[in-house]
Design a protein around this motif. Sequence first.
Motif: not given
Length: 439
Positions: A100-112
């Motif tokens: 969240a801190e370093r990628i922001g909107n560059d990727a959608i984050h989900q837990y694996v």
Amino acid sequence: MSGRMARFALGAYQATGTLLTPFVGGYLAYRAAKGKEDHARRLERSGYASADRPAGPLVWFHAASVGETNAVIPLIREIRRRDIHVILTTGTITSAKLAAERIGNDAIHQYVPLDLKPAVSRFLEYWQPDCALIAESEIWPATLMELGRRRIPQILVNARMSDRSFERWGRRPALAEALFENLALVIAQSDVDAERFRDLGARHVMMSGNLKVDTDAPPYDAEVFADYKKQLGGRKTWAAISTFDGEEKAAGIVHRALKERNGQLTIIVPRHPERAEEIEAELVKLGLKVARRTRGDALAPDVDVFLGDTIGEMGLYLRLTEVAFVGRSLFAEGGQNPLEPAMLGCAVLSGSNVQNFREAYQKLARRGSARMVRDTEMLAKGVHYLLTNDDARRNMIEAGIGAVQEMRGALTATVKGLEPYINPLTVKARLLPKAAVQR
């Protein structure tokens, strides 16, 4: 084990995962209560999405924890520059916060999703990735089999194979081959890693070097850094970073042994900040006064230890010192990444148990920028020597920066290896309207 038996074992593994699925909710609730899962997002671990799937090509990155996440950030940015969407999965709360801190909107984050066939199938059915890039050494049978069944190219990037893992897989060669043959490509960190993957049945293998060398220096808050530097005055410092159980106590013993001669501040940054209460109690038992970053404690002259119990601030802690001991190497095994302290201008000390980062340590040691210690007593001598010998410390720092520069180039090699898979997605992405979103 024959090839037929290996496939039977993998089928049994998947069937067992299906049988265990009804118990997943309770298991995740238990882990959430222990602080090991994000309670609000635990359904993601069962493959349920909490974000929209964007239209167009999508690459799935998986990075298990903090180190792997840091390593793939430049590669994620490279993929995004080509207008390809990225979903990044991680397995820990710490790595999710870092993303969240370093990628922001560059990727959608989900837990694996857990490595259970229903969870993985649900995840893949929703996200429908065009390609899966898995960082380092994450080999999950159900996930690999499901990706293979759907003919989704799966590629290991920055791949490494530890001594222990190679020995374990080597005892089951048919099982290893049945899994690794599903990999479209393995991009290995070193020639040794590449050869090991070939031996275990991977069909297409290349060597790139270590992506961690090509990452940006970890960020920091300049205002906070300036404030701490002012509080320190000219006081000497050293840091014990990425520490595991036992290594914090060792750092405390080192501090106590050197305090009268050097008056130094010891900075301890545990690999798992949630252990901060336990670590502080252990240090207090040694008669040390502890300041904690999360409490905003001042670094007063009588403070012995600055406990860096936060996530994503390694750039701050390392910039406050020029001597860094890298943990998981004195008592625990495997080691941690020595490249960050080297690139940020620290002389590196480490225990001898660095199997997971052997090549990086060899290159640093060859240049004279890293030294190994056998025990707590030897660590104390090494810290004292570097705190009191300016020339030796500066020589190690300069050698480390030079070694890191020599090792760069993994990102370029990795992108080149990925071109057959990524270039068609780039063309497709640039032919689609960017604003469209599908569920």
